[in-house]
Scaffold this motif. Structure first.
Motif, PDB file in Angstrom:
ATOM      1  N   ASP A   1       0.872  -1.175   0.000  1.00  0.00           N
ATOM      2  CA  ASP A   1       0.000   0.000   0.000  1.00  0.00           C
ATOM      3  C   ASP A   1       0.910   1.227   0.000  1.00  0.00           C
ATOM      4  N   ASP A   2       0.800   2.044  -1.062  1.00  0.00           N
ATOM      5  CA  ASP A   2       1.722   3.184  -1.165  1.00  0.00           C
ATOM      6  C   ASP A   2       1.166   4.456  -0.530  1.00  0.00           C
ATOM      7  N   SER A   3       0.107   4.351   0.251  1.00  0.00           N
ATOM      8  CA  SER A   3      -0.435   5.536   0.916  1.00  0.00           C
ATOM      9  C   SER A   3       0.405   5.865   2.154  1.00  0.00           C
ATOM     10  N   VAL A   4       0.387   7.134   2.544  1.00  0.00           N
ATOM     11  CA  VAL A   4       1.111   7.564   3.739  1.00  0.00           C
ATOM     12  C   VAL A   4       0.103   8.134   4.731  1.00  0.00           C
ATOM     13  N   THR A   5       0.322   7.831   6.007  1.00  0.00           N
ATOM     14  CA  THR A   5      -0.616   8.264   7.057  1.00  0.00           C
ATOM     15  C   THR A   5       0.082   9.240   7.991  1.00  0.00           C
ATOM     16  N   PRO A   6      -0.477  10.428   8.180  1.00  0.00           N
ATOM     17  CA  PRO A   6       0.132  11.395   9.109  1.00  0.00           C
ATOM     18  C   PRO A   6       0.282  10.783  10.501  1.00  0.00           C
ATOM     19  N   ASN A   7       1.460  10.898  11.069  1.00  0.00           N
ATOM     20  CA  ASN A   7       1.720  10.372  12.405  1.00  0.00           C
ATOM     21  C   ASN A   7       1.550  11.521  13.405  1.00  0.00           C
ATOM     22  N   SER A   8       0.306  11.771  13.793  1.00  0.00           N
ATOM     23  CA  SER A   8      -0.010  12.921  14.639  1.00  0.00           C
ATOM     24  C   SER A   8       0.595  12.800  16.033  1.00  0.00           C
ATOM     25  N   THR A   9       0.710  11.582  16.539  1.00  0.00           N
ATOM     26  CA  THR A   9       1.304  11.401  17.868  1.00  0.00           C
ATOM     27  C   THR A   9       2.771  11.812  17.869  1.00  0.00           C
ATOM     28  N   LEU A  10       3.500  11.333  16.869  1.00  0.00           N
ATOM     29  CA  LEU A  10       4.917  11.687  16.768  1.00  0.00           C
ATOM     30  C   LEU A  10       5.083  13.185  16.511  1.00  0.00           C
ATOM     31  N   TYR A  11       4.193  13.733  15.667  1.00  0.00           N
ATOM     32  CA  TYR A  11       4.271  15.176  15.395  1.00  0.00           C
ATOM     33  C   TYR A  11       4.110  15.958  16.699  1.00  0.00           C
ATOM     34  N   HIS A  12       3.161  15.535  17.520  1.00  0.00           N
ATOM     35  CA  HIS A  12       2.921  16.231  18.783  1.00  0.00           C
ATOM     36  C   HIS A  12       4.132  16.106  19.711  1.00  0.00           C
ATOM     37  N   LEU A  13       4.732  14.926  19.725  1.00  0.00           N
ATOM     38  CA  LEU A  13       5.926  14.719  20.542  1.00  0.00           C
ATOM     39  C   LEU A  13       7.071  15.632  20.076  1.00  0.00           C
ATOM     40  N   ILE A  14       7.270  15.693  18.764  1.00  0.00           N
ATOM     41  CA  ILE A  14       8.338  16.536  18.203  1.00  0.00           C
ATOM     42  C   ILE A  14       8.074  18.003  18.538  1.00  0.00           C
ATOM     43  N   GLN A  15       6.828  18.436  18.300  1.00  0.00           N
ATOM     44  CA  GLN A  15       6.445  19.825  18.560  1.00  0.00           C
ATOM     45  C   GLN A  15       6.669  20.180  20.038  1.00  0.00           C
ATOM     46  N   THR A  16       6.262  19.291  20.930  1.00  0.00           N
ATOM     47  CA  THR A  16       6.393  19.548  22.355  1.00  0.00           C
ATOM     48  C   THR A  16       7.849  19.567  22.791  1.00  0.00           C
ATOM     49  N   TRP A  17       8.630  18.616  22.290  1.00  0.00           N
ATOM     50  CA  TRP A  17      10.040  18.522  22.674  1.00  0.00           C
ATOM     51  C   TRP A  17      10.820  19.752  22.216  1.00  0.00           C
ATOM     52  N   PHE A  18      10.638  20.129  20.960  1.00  0.00           N
ATOM     53  CA  PHE A  18      11.356  21.297  20.450  1.00  0.00           C
ATOM     54  C   PHE A  18      10.860  22.588  21.112  1.00  0.00           C
ATOM     55  N   SER A  19       9.564  22.648  21.449  1.00  0.00           N
ATOM     56  CA  SER A  19       9.041  23.824  22.138  1.00  0.00           C
ATOM     57  C   SER A  19       9.704  23.992  23.494  1.00  0.00           C
ATOM     58  N   GLN A  20       9.857  22.856  24.200  1.00  0.00           N
ATOM     59  CA  GLN A  20      10.526  22.909  25.496  1.00  0.00           C
ATOM     60  C   GLN A  20      11.947  23.448  25.343  1.00  0.00           C
ATOM     61  N   LYS A  21      12.676  22.876  24.382  1.00  0.00           N
ATOM     62  CA  LYS A  21      14.051  23.319  24.155  1.00  0.00           C
ATOM     63  C   LYS A  21      14.096  24.792  23.756  1.00  0.00           C
ATOM     64  N   TYR A  22      13.131  25.192  22.944  1.00  0.00           N
ATOM     65  CA  TYR A  22      13.092  26.568  22.451  1.00  0.00           C
ATOM     66  C   TYR A  22      12.849  27.542  23.614  1.00  0.00           C
ATOM     67  N   PHE A  23      11.896  27.197  24.490  1.00  0.00           N
ATOM     68  CA  PHE A  23      11.594  28.076  25.622  1.00  0.00           C
ATOM     69  C   PHE A  23      12.778  28.162  26.582  1.00  0.00           C
ATOM     70  N   ILE A  24      13.463  27.043  26.785  1.00  0.00           N
ATOM     71  CA  ILE A  24      14.655  27.048  27.637  1.00  0.00           C
ATOM     72  C   ILE A  24      15.720  27.947  27.030  1.00  0.00           C
ATOM     73  N   MET A  25      15.908  27.811  25.704  1.00  0.00           N
ATOM     74  CA  MET A  25      16.892  28.638  25.011  1.00  0.00           C
ATOM     75  C   MET A  25      16.546  30.120  25.113  1.00  0.00           C
ATOM     76  N   LYS A  26      15.254  30.438  24.921  1.00  0.00           N
ATOM     77  CA  LYS A  26      14.821  31.834  24.999  1.00  0.00           C
ATOM     78  C   LYS A  26      15.015  32.391  26.410  1.00  0.00           C
ATOM     79  N   LYS A  27      14.667  31.565  27.409  1.00  0.00           N
ATOM     80  CA  LYS A  27      14.827  32.005  28.795  1.00  0.00           C
ATOM     81  C   LYS A  27      16.294  32.243  29.109  1.00  0.00           C
TER      82      LYS A  27
END
Length: 438
Positions: free
Chosen positions: A108-134
């Protein structure tokens, strides 16, 4: 959609609880960062800013197996493997219908958005970003405090404050901008003067050399009393201080008509001669290149033995230092006193001949120019020395190489000059290409 790793379903709570995203304080998602605020942040911008400011140890599950970069739009194939959307679609467009990681054929050549992983990536980088900004905001605040403190204190307290500011500026890019934007360059420059102690001067120079200086700041620092202090610090300071002085003067003298003192030239040459500190050699040669470009200063460099010192050190220089030193020697060879100094140095021709076709085309051009000037002083004497050193054979190599036509022409002219001023038997034997010459 849940993400599978090692046969287990990975969701946000499990990732945080089990530490799958990395421990040691670097991978656990910060609990005081709320999701609504994180979603508003642009993931691409966060990744770019974090990458430009500091080295971030990104969890392996966030990395696309194709590009080896953090994923911003993760999608999962029927095999369970996850990729960045644009990368896997490009893979398909090339005619591949397999999983890049497992090489399994896809049913099956269809691709399925991995929303869980996207949320994990978004949250992890946001944490790092806020720490960096602080951290950045804390650094900026501390820089402002240090600048204010410097205006009030003197003596050893001023030295200690400058040291802390120097370390902060050296470690954080945001600190440099804060100092520049808040008049720090002008104030720190004002600390340099005829009555400034070397300890204050050394720290102030170390800060200034790491900052971006505009034309007004450069004009201010070119005042004679400030240059005089820099020269004193250059001659009496530690090796690190000497290097900072030279690097700052390189910025100041580039395009300036300021005439350096003999004491400055002596200090720079002493730094270049110190073989134990390669960064100092490079910094000194870069400044010498700028200084030697001013015609009036060539004789000063020659008068303090600059030509002989550079010639003797050629075998020890790396490629970058060789380029700079040969540039300086070529400039000095165009001055009669410089050509004479080269002639009187026994190792001039042997050292230069060895460098032909060894470093770069640019270096070869410098060497040919210097050799031409030296050989013109005493044609027969120096032609014999040059040919015995292997010059004729090297010139033939240049002519037969892929060098530019200009270099080939100059080599041919110098080869002809050698043949006219050297006995034919010696010349031919040294060329090692008798049949070609005949």
């Amino acid at each position: 959609m849940p993400m599978y790793t090692g046969g287990q379903v990975l969701d946000l709570e499990t990732a945080v609880k089990d530490g799958i995203l990395g421990g040691g304080g670097g991978g656990v998602i910060c609990s005081d960062v709320t999701t609504p605020n994180l979603v508003k942040l642009d993931l691409k911008k966060m990744i770019e800013q974090l990458d430009s400011i500091e080295e971030v140890d990104v969890p392996a599950v966030f990395i696309c197996p194709i590009s080896l970069e953090p994923m911003q739009d993760p999608v999962t194939l029927c095999t369970g493997q996850t990729y960045e959307r644009s990368n896997i679609l490009r893979w398909f467009s090339l005619g591949h219908f397999t999983c890049p990681t497992t090489m399994q054929e896809l049913w099956d050549d269809s691709v399925t958005p991995n929303s869980t992983l996207y949320h994990l990536i978004q949250t992890w980088f946001s944490q790092k970003y806020f720490i960096m900004k602080k951290r950045s905001e804390d650094v900026q605040g501390r820089c402002l405090e240090l600048l204010e403190t410097l205006k009030k204190v003197k003596g050893q307290t001023r030295v200690q404050t400058l040291k802390e500011l120097r370390k902060t500026v050296a470690t954080h890019e945001s600190a440099k901008k804060t100092v520049v934007d808040n008049g720090g360059v002008s104030f720190i420059s004002s600390l340099l003067g005829p009555f400034t102690s070397h300890s204050v001067g050394s720290e102030a120079i170390a800060i200034l050399v790491s900052l971006e200086l505009n034309s007004d700041c450069i004009a201010n620092l070119l005042q004679p009393n400030k240059i005089s202090l820099m020269v004193d610090v250059l001659n009496d300071g530690s090796t690190e201080t000497k290097i900072n002085c030279v690097r700052l003067m390189e910025t100041l003298f580039n395009g300036s008509k300021t005439v350096p003192s003999l004491s400055l030239l002596v200090g720079v040459l002493r730094l270049v001669k110190n073989r134990r500190h390669p960064p100092g050699i490079l910094a000194g040669l870069r400044l010498l290149k700028i200084i030697s470009s001013q015609q009036s200063l060539g004789n000063s460099i020659i008068s303090i033995g600059g030509v002989q010192h550079l010639v003797e050190m050629l075998p020890q220089f790396n490629s970058e230092c060789l380029e700079l030193s040969l540039y300086v020697l070529e400039i000095l060879s165009l001055i009669p006193e410089g050509a004479l100094a080269l002639k009187n140095c026994a190792n001039t021709i042997p050292n230069l001949v060895k460098l032909l076709m060894k470093v770069s085309e640019n270096s070869t051009r410098h060497v040919l120019s210097i050799l031409s000037e030296v050989c013109n002083l005493s044609a027969q004497e120096f032609t014999v020395i040059a040919v015995n050193a292997g010059l004729a054979a090297k010139l033939l190599l240049v002519i037969q190489s892929g060098c530019s036509p200009v270099l080939k022409q100059r080599s041919a002219e110098l080869l002809k000059f050698c043949s006219l001023n050297c006995k034919s038997t010696i010349f031919i034997s040294k060329c090692k290409l008798t049949s070609t010459l005949h």
